[in-house]
Design a protein around this motif. Structure first.
Motif, PDB file in Angstrom:
ATOM      1  N   SER A 336       0.783  -1.235   0.000  1.00 18.80           N
ATOM      2  CA  SER A 336       0.000   0.000   0.000  1.00 18.80           C
ATOM      3  C   SER A 336       0.813   1.283   0.000  1.00 18.80           C
ATOM      4  O   SER A 336       0.251   2.353  -0.193  1.00 18.80           O
ATOM      5  CB  SER A 336      -0.920   0.037   1.238  1.00 18.80           C
ATOM      6  OG  SER A 336      -1.692  -1.139   1.301  1.00 18.80           O
ATOM      7  N   LEU A 337       2.119   1.212   0.249  1.00 17.52           N
ATOM      8  CA  LEU A 337       2.900   2.449   0.225  1.00 17.52           C
ATOM      9  C   LEU A 337       3.246   2.739  -1.232  1.00 17.52           C
ATOM     10  O   LEU A 337       4.058   2.045  -1.839  1.00 17.52           O
ATOM     11  CB  LEU A 337       4.171   2.330   1.071  1.00 17.52           C
ATOM     12  CG  LEU A 337       5.044   3.596   1.068  1.00 17.52           C
ATOM     13  CD1 LEU A 337       4.292   4.802   1.622  1.00 17.52           C
ATOM     14  CD2 LEU A 337       6.329   3.390   1.862  1.00 17.52           C
ATOM     15  N   ALA A 395       2.198   8.372  -5.845  1.00 15.34           N
ATOM     16  CA  ALA A 395       1.374   8.642  -4.662  1.00 15.34           C
ATOM     17  C   ALA A 395      -0.096   8.464  -4.992  1.00 15.34           C
ATOM     18  O   ALA A 395      -0.581   8.959  -6.011  1.00 15.34           O
ATOM     19  CB  ALA A 395       1.640  10.057  -4.156  1.00 15.34           C
ATOM     20  N   GLN A 396      -0.814   7.762  -4.117  1.00 11.18           N
ATOM     21  CA  GLN A 396      -2.237   7.584  -4.340  1.00 11.18           C
ATOM     22  C   GLN A 396      -2.996   8.867  -4.024  1.00 11.18           C
ATOM     23  O   GLN A 396      -2.498   9.737  -3.317  1.00 11.18           O
ATOM     24  CB  GLN A 396      -2.789   6.449  -3.454  1.00 11.18           C
ATOM     25  CG  GLN A 396      -2.250   5.070  -3.795  1.00 11.18           C
ATOM     26  CD  GLN A 396      -1.183   4.605  -2.831  1.00 11.18           C
ATOM     27  OE1 GLN A 396      -0.393   5.411  -2.317  1.00 11.18           O
ATOM     28  NE2 GLN A 396      -1.126   3.302  -2.593  1.00 11.18           N
ATOM     29  N   VAL A 397      -4.208   8.935  -4.562  1.00 10.43           N
ATOM     30  CA  VAL A 397      -5.092  10.065  -4.263  1.00 10.43           C
ATOM     31  C   VAL A 397      -6.290   9.543  -3.470  1.00 10.43           C
ATOM     32  O   VAL A 397      -6.544   8.333  -3.417  1.00 10.43           O
ATOM     33  CB  VAL A 397      -5.572  10.772  -5.546  1.00 10.43           C
ATOM     34  CG1 VAL A 397      -4.388  11.388  -6.284  1.00 10.43           C
ATOM     35  CG2 VAL A 397      -6.325   9.808  -6.447  1.00 10.43           C
ATOM     36  N   SER A 398      -7.000  10.462  -2.856  1.00 14.65           N
ATOM     37  CA  SER A 398      -8.127  10.077  -1.998  1.00 14.65           C
ATOM     38  C   SER A 398      -9.102   9.176  -2.740  1.00 14.65           C
ATOM     39  O   SER A 398      -9.431   9.418  -3.901  1.00 14.65           O
ATOM     40  CB  SER A 398      -8.866  11.331  -1.520  1.00 14.65           C
ATOM     41  OG  SER A 398      -8.030  12.078  -0.672  1.00 14.65           O
ATOM     42  N   ALA A 406      -7.326  -1.689   1.310  1.00 16.13           N
ATOM     43  CA  ALA A 406      -7.381  -0.489   2.147  1.00 16.13           C
ATOM     44  C   ALA A 406      -7.939   0.660   1.309  1.00 16.13           C
ATOM     45  O   ALA A 406      -7.430   0.942   0.219  1.00 16.13           O
ATOM     46  CB  ALA A 406      -5.998  -0.137   2.663  1.00 16.13           C
ATOM     47  N   VAL A 407      -8.975   1.300   1.816  1.00 16.01           N
ATOM     48  CA  VAL A 407      -9.585   2.416   1.100  1.00 16.01           C
ATOM     49  C   VAL A 407      -8.974   3.711   1.634  1.00 16.01           C
ATOM     50  O   VAL A 407      -9.161   4.063   2.804  1.00 16.01           O
ATOM     51  CB  VAL A 407     -11.120   2.425   1.282  1.00 16.01           C
ATOM     52  CG1 VAL A 407     -11.740   3.569   0.470  1.00 16.01           C
ATOM     53  CG2 VAL A 407     -11.710   1.082   0.869  1.00 16.01           C
ATOM     54  N   LEU A 408      -8.238   4.397   0.776  1.00 14.86           N
ATOM     55  CA  LEU A 408      -7.492   5.570   1.233  1.00 14.86           C
ATOM     56  C   LEU A 408      -8.357   6.830   1.111  1.00 14.86           C
ATOM     57  O   LEU A 408      -8.152   7.654   0.231  1.00 14.86           O
ATOM     58  CB  LEU A 408      -6.196   5.724   0.437  1.00 14.86           C
ATOM     59  CG  LEU A 408      -5.255   4.512   0.436  1.00 14.86           C
ATOM     60  CD1 LEU A 408      -3.991   4.817  -0.351  1.00 14.86           C
ATOM     61  CD2 LEU A 408      -4.905   4.078   1.856  1.00 14.86           C
ATOM     62  N   GLU A 415       0.553  15.713  -0.426  1.00 13.39           N
ATOM     63  CA  GLU A 415       0.756  16.952   0.338  1.00 13.39           C
ATOM     64  C   GLU A 415       1.922  16.806   1.323  1.00 13.39           C
ATOM     65  O   GLU A 415       2.707  17.734   1.490  1.00 13.39           O
ATOM     66  CB  GLU A 415      -0.510  17.278   1.147  1.00 13.39           C
ATOM     67  CG  GLU A 415      -1.622  17.915   0.349  1.00 13.39           C
ATOM     68  CD  GLU A 415      -2.878  18.011   1.213  1.00 13.39           C
ATOM     69  OE1 GLU A 415      -3.695  17.083   1.119  1.00 13.39           O
ATOM     70  OE2 GLU A 415      -2.992  18.991   1.974  1.00 13.39           O
ATOM     71  N   CYS A 416       1.988  15.644   1.979  1.00 13.30           N
ATOM     72  CA  CYS A 416       3.098  15.413   2.917  1.00 13.30           C
ATOM     73  C   CYS A 416       4.432  15.492   2.178  1.00 13.30           C
ATOM     74  O   CYS A 416       5.385  16.123   2.659  1.00 13.30           O
ATOM     75  CB  CYS A 416       2.972  14.040   3.581  1.00 13.30           C
ATOM     76  SG  CYS A 416       1.618  13.872   4.746  1.00 13.30           S
TER      77      CYS A 416
END
Lengths: 778, 293, 157
Positions: A336-337, A395-398, A406-408, A415-416
């Motif tokens: 998931s990362l 990087a995933q988005v919302s 896993a639902v992000l 942003e981080c």
């Protein structure tokens, strides 16, 4: 009273949410008034001590406790022969006292209860033990071989827990990759080093019911796990949690000293206190799980990640606590990362004659992120990119769903990354330092980045991840909140008080949190997994809202203002619009109580987060929220002594919403420094099954002069499921820091460290070897 | 609680004069308590069992304090490391002592630990010992001969015979350490391994003393700690430097020579390789600091 | 047979007279005999500072000190650390700056901070970081401790 009402024409809404609020229990702690479990004495209490094997693998030929039993002041001496074969532990492979043979140095072979610790020590010295050494095995790869010595008799081999997750087709994905990086990491033993050493006090009543004073951080499941070790019914165990000197995951299981303490109390029919010395603590308390991680992953030229193929070998040690179960979280990070569709993960733990690991802040993610974030840096270097750009590319988005399900929601990874890079001028410094690597000079500077993901809305590793709350208000508008959530120093006392204060409009000092007795407080799964603010906070908020509805309904009846037009502020029921005071809260509470239809405000709530346990395929949205953190480390390496001086850490973390800024900073600062120890100084050195450095001199925690400049940034992504929008925060800072430091060290000197900690000797040796081989080549 | 005294402790005395102390020690069955920071632990773990009588010398006022008279520094055995850190006159005359004291354990331990205790503990890693050897210090020993106090002086270099072992006899009390104030231009420096600034048992410690005048190095002393059973002087490295021109690669050559004189061990704190490596690094740096700094 | 010794000393402003075992540590005297448990055991070897007390105004590790050596001395423990106005400003500052989490090391940390404030006129921020090097904390990362002490002493970073 009436006069005062007229003076107050308007009461504004004041909030404590997001403010800097000291922990309610900190005053007592500052003046030395707090009685920690280590400080407690019960009337008639005896002391208990354990005789540990001290050898890694041996048959007990003879054990003679007769002299110890005869020593004046001794009340009981127990060996395995004196108790039934109680079996306990996650894999049902442990016993309180070991008979027949011992499998690691910790093995508890006898225990003494006596009038004082000094008498206990004298009695232990009188116990005669004869061992017959057995061939021992310490390396999991060796232990996996067919001809390896068996750790547990009756088993065909030494294999223990096995995990597999697969998604997509890694072979096909590898074929589409432009770059494939294949690296092996070996992450080491560290231990929690709680300032208060392990301690338990057991006390039986005449009916055979047990009260155990415990440091546990999961009081309800603790009963369930302790019961089989005693042959007791879990319902007959009452757990009281006095203040403790730290936990960090080390008190999330039952360890043998606890049932041993209880067995001594049962044998003597007296309260027994058993407390470790610091040396015993270093040797016998759980460690973080060491892992050998083989990580093969690919990317396309533009930086798009293609696949990850991972094999993990875990040194199980002799028995099974949480340590060998860390693949649950390691797999989450690997899958998931960043966005990576094709993933294959295999993890295997193998029994050895080493001491064994428990859970430890980050629970596998410290290990996984160390490997993955360094691997990502290597990948970025191979692609000619900066870490931050490779990470941003993937990087995933919302709203994205990871291969494990896993639902992000409210995902702030990009942003981080952007914030951390901007605050540190990351890209420019990374280039500048790399260019200076081979320039003359003793000191080299470097900058490095790492990112990680962690569950931030609980973790449904049990069937339930819930928390119960009981809330009552008395006739003086003093509020008691009885919660399942444990306080181990992390500050849930402040957070819950702030939330209740916000909902009920009463000051924090009028709120009492009760959470230290399993006979009083309702169920909770324990303080772990960065879950308590999220889960107990939601529960407290829901309970407070029920109380609020009840109060506003009464105030509405009395004032004829509709309840939805009323609010609670500063001890008053007010009209929401304009804040016009209606009645004081304590007054309406008394009126409710002493009316013709009397009622008390006492409500309860059970909050179960909207998450699901993993299936057998390890797919499931097991947390109600996820969060990311990015750290940038800036270091200076003394290329002669090998000392790595960490100059500055910049942290950007998605915290959902700030509830207590003071507590939030404290958790992140503490987490960073703990993780920094993992990176550069801390190692529990275990050779041939023996702990070589069981003291503060040689187990090197970070001390105050070594603390770098800390620059913390919080991103508020406003979780749709968290209390007031908050997410859990406490583990990520410990997880991310070590690989950021490792990447910075590489940036400085061009050497990778796949085997933390980066101690002066290790770094000096690597530099020397690099220089030697370069000289040889020239 | 966790303390398990070993040996026997059947008498406690707190003398207020050296004579009383010497008499209390005379029969050889007494343990001396000064700061206590080593004794408390070593009695508990059995390394230094009590000898029967515990003689607390902390009340002997004449044993505490440092003074410079007639070109000699004399530091009483009970002078604490904090006393040394705060002693302005001493810091001016012999800056290396303050430099070393600053790297000694922690503030709390510095407040208790005494220079006499650090010497008598005879650890090869004892911090204060290293600069004192570079200063060619002597220790003063007192004992009761049945009628009067007898004193003798021993060169610190001859004092240590092994880890925790010295030439001191059982009835003797170390009362002071003394050395000549370094002549003008004679500089002494100390280094010890990190990464912590203090609160470290040295993996390697080193002191270097020399006069560098008109490009020539004289009066060279190189002392190394934690790399042999006792602190040692690196004599061949000293010889290499004595009278030599302090330029070019002299520092590097002397450092290499010093590293060749040690007999380091592998232990949990460091490998012999790292101790050798650090010895070379420290000696070179100290020489560069003193001769070129 | 273990030797005993009579000691007369001042503990948190009150005169005390006790007869104790000669080998007893100050820490064990406080915790076990006097039931003053604010002073903590965490290592027993002078390496962590949790047992720090003030002896004649100087901070020491009570685990390494012989209780016999209390004789004639003025002892202050965390329970006795007070100012004319109530709690010691150091205690207030640790609370307000959020320096306390589990709090187990904090009595020792606060005693050492008090010693630093009392004995160093020109303490710098780096100096105070050095001054706390003998006090281990596992929760806080020390930063909030620095903030608290700097605030009391009146130094900026």
């Amino acid at each position: 009273m009436a006069d005062k009402v007229q003076l107050l024409t308007s009461i504004e809404k004041k909030t404590l949410i997001g403010k800097r609020v000291p922990k309610p229990d900190s005053r007592d702690k500052a003046i030395g008034r707090t009685r920690y479990i280590n400080d407690m004495k019960l009337p008639g209490m005896l002391h208990g001590k354990i005789l540990h094997a001290g050898v890694p693998h041996a048959r007990i030929k003879r054990i003679d406790v007769s002299k110890a039993r005869d020593l004046p002041g001794v009340h009981a001496v127990l060996t395995a022969d004196d108790i039934p074969e109680f079996i306990f532990g996650m894999a049902r492979d442990n016993r309180p006292l070991k008979g027949g043979k011992v499998r690691c140095v910790r093995d508890e072979i006898a225990a003494v209860a006596a009038e004082s610790e000094a008498i206990c020590d004298a009695a232990l010295a009188l116990i005669e033990v004869e061992f017959e050494a057995l061939p021992a095995v310490f390396d999991p790869a060796e232990a996996a071989k067919d001809d390896a010595p068996r750790i547990h008799e009756g088993k065909d081999d030494n294999f223990n827990l096995k995990y597999h997750f697969g998604s997509g087709d890694v072979k096909a994905a590898e074929a589409t990759s432009d770059v494939v990086i294949d690296e092996t990491f070996n992450v080491h033993y560290v231990t929690h080093v709680c300032m208060g050493t392990s301690c338990a006090i057991a006390d039986f009543d005449p009916d055979g019911k047990l009260t155990i004073y415990s440091q546990t951080q999961y009081p309800y499941n603790f009963k369930m796990d302790l019961a089989p070790a005693l042959g007791m019914h879990a319902g007959d165990i009452r757990v009281i949690q006095p203040p403790i000197g730290g936990a960090f995951g080390s008190k999330l299981d039952v360890y043998p000293y606890e049932p041993v303490c209880v067995l001594l109390a049962r044998a003597t029919q007296r309260p027994v206190k058993l407390m470790f010395s610091r040396e015993e603590e270093f040797i016998n308390a759980p460690t973080r799980q060491p892992v050998r991680i083989h990580l093969r992953a690919g990317a396309k030229k533009d930086g798009t990640l293609t696949f990850r193929d991972i094999k993990c070998l875990l040194n199980n040690g002799a028995y099974t606590s949480w340590g060998p179960t860390v693949p649950y979280v390691m797999m989450r990070t690997f899958s998931s990362l960043f966005r990576v569709p094709d993933v294959n993960i295999d993890c295997q733990s193998v029994y050895t004659n080493n001491p064994y690991a428990g859970s430890f802040r980050g629970y596998g993610n410290v290990q996984a992120t160390y490997a993955l974030a360094i691997h990502t840096d290597i990948m970025a270097e191979a692609l000619g990119m900066s870490f931050v750009d490779l990470a941003l590319k993937n990087a995933q988005v919302s709203g994205e769903v990871t291969p494990q399900g896993a639902v992000l929601n409210e995902c702030a990874l990009a942003e981080c990354l952007t914030l951390a890079a901007d605050k540190t001028d990351f890209r420019a410094k990374e280039k500048e330092y790399a260019a200076l690597r081979d320039a003359p000079g003793r000191f080299k500077r470097g900058i490095g980045m790492a990112a990680s993901i962690h569950n931030a809305g609980g973790a449904k590793i049990h069937k339930s991840d819930g928390c119960g709350t009981i809330l009552k208000l008395d006739d003086y508008a003093r509020c008691t909140v009885i919660t399942g959530a444990s306080e181990i120093g992390q500050g849930i006392d402040a957070v819950l008080s702030q939330i209740i204060s916000e909902e009920l409009g009463i000051p924090m000092r009028d709120i009492t949190i009760v959470n230290n007795d399993s006979a009083i407080a309702p169920w909770d799964v324990g303080v772990h997994a960065s879950r308590t603010t999220f889960i107990a906070g939601n529960g407290a908020q829901r309970a407070a809202r029920k109380a609020r509805v009840q109060i506003l309904a009464a105030a509405s009846r009395q004032s004829n203002v509709p309840p939805e037009a009323l609010d609670l502020r500063e001890g008053w029921v007010v009209q929401e619009d304009g804040g016009v005071p209606v009645i004081k809260i304590d007054r309406i509470l008394r009126q409710m109580h002493f009316s013709d239809e009397p009622e008390l405000v006492m409500v309860s709530d059970y909050y179960e987060p909207p998450s699901e346990p993993e299936g057998k395929d390890h797919v499931g949205d097991m947390s109600a929220a996820y969060s990311h953190a990015v750290h940038v480390a800036e270091v200076e390496v003394d290329t002669e002594t090998g000392e790595v001086k960490v100059l500055k850490i910049t942290s950007a973390q998605d915290v959902g919403r700030i509830i207590n800024e003071l507590g939030l900073e404290a958790q992140i600062e503490g987490g960073i420094i703990m993780g920094l120890g993992y990176a550069i100084s801390e190692e529990l050195i275990i050779e041939n099954g023996q702990v070589r450095n069981p003291n503060f001199r040689d187990y090197k925690l970070i001390t105050s002069p070594e603390v770098p400049e800390l620059d913390l940034h919080f991103i508020e992504s406003h979780s749709s499921t968290g209390p007031m929008g908050a997410k859990g925060i406490a583990e990520l800072p410990t997880i991310v820091i070590a690989p950021a430091v490792a990447n910075a060290v590489h940036n400085a000197i061009g050497i990778r460290f796949h085997n933390p900690p980066m101690t002066p000797e290790k770094v000096a040796r690597a530099i020397w070897e690099k220089n030697s081989s370069r000289a040889a080549a020239e | 609680m966790q303390v398990k005294p070993s040996g026997t402790l059947d008498e406690y005395l707190a003398p207020v004069t050296i004579e009383e102390a010497a008499r209390a020690l005379a029969d050889g069955r007494a343990s001396v308590l000064a700061g206590g920071t080593d004794l408390m632990l070593q009695a508990a773990n059995g390394r230094t069992p009590y000898r029967g009588r515990l003689v607390n010398i902390r009340r002997i006022a004449e044993l505490r304090g440092a003074a410079i008279t007639g070109g000699r520094v004399r530091i009483g055995a009970l002078t604490t490391v904090t006393d040394i850190l705060n002693h302005a006159e001493l810091a001016k005359a012999v800056p290396v002592l303050r430099q070393t004291a600053d790297k000694f354990a922690s503030n709390q331990i510095r407040n208790m630990a005494t220079i006499g205790g650090n010497i008598c503990n005879a650890s090869p890693a004892g911090d204060m010992i290293i600069p004192l050897l570079a200063l060619e210090a002597e220790v003063e020993l007192a004992s009761w001969d049945g009628a009067k106090i007898r004193t003798r002086e021993v060169a610190l270099e001859k004092f240590f015979t092994g880890p925790g072992r010295t030439v001191m006899e059982r009835g003797e009390l170390l009362t002071a350490v003394s050395f000549a104030v370094p002549e003008a231009g004679h500089r002494v420096r100390f280094a010890k391994s990190g990464p912590r600034p203090a609160l470290e048992i040295s993996t390697v410690s080193a002191a270097f003393a020399a006069t560098c005048k008109d490009g020539v190095t004289t009066n060279v002393r190189i002392v190394l700690g934690a790399v042999a059973p006792t602190p040692i002087r690196a004599r061949s490295a000293e010889a290499l430097m004595e009278g030599a021109e302090c330029s070019g690669d002299l520092a590097a050559r002397a450092a290499k020579a010093a590293a060749g004189e040690i007999s380091p061990i592998d232990d949990v704190r460091a490998s012999a390789w790292y101790r050798t490596h650090l010895t070379e690094v420290f000696v070179r740096r100290l020489i560069e600091d003193v001769c070129h700094g | 047979m273990s030797a005993t010794v009579e000691i007369n000393f001042t503990l948190n402003g009150r005169k005390r007279q006790l007869t104790i075992d000669a080998g007893l540590s100050a820490l064990n005297l406080l915790r076990d005999k006097l039931d003053m448990t604010g002073t903590k055991y965490a290592c027993g070897e002078g390496e962590c500072g949790a047992c720090t007390i003030l002896v004649d105004g100087l901070s020491v590790n009570s685990c390494l000190m012989y209780a016999a050596d209390f004789d004639g001395r003025d002892i202050v423990t965390i329970e006795g650390l007070r100012s004319d106005k109530g709690f010691d400003p150091m205690q207030d500052a640790f609370v307000e700056h959020g320096a306390i989490q589990c709090g187990f090391c904090m009595p020792g940390m606060i005693m050492q901070a008090r010693h630093l404030a009392d004995t160093n006129k020109d303490l710098t921020y780096d100096g105070l970081k050095r001054g706390l090097e003998g006090n281990v904390c596992r929760c806080t990362g020390y930063k909030k401790v620095f903030d608290a002490v700097a605030d009391v002493i009146g130094i900026a970073k």
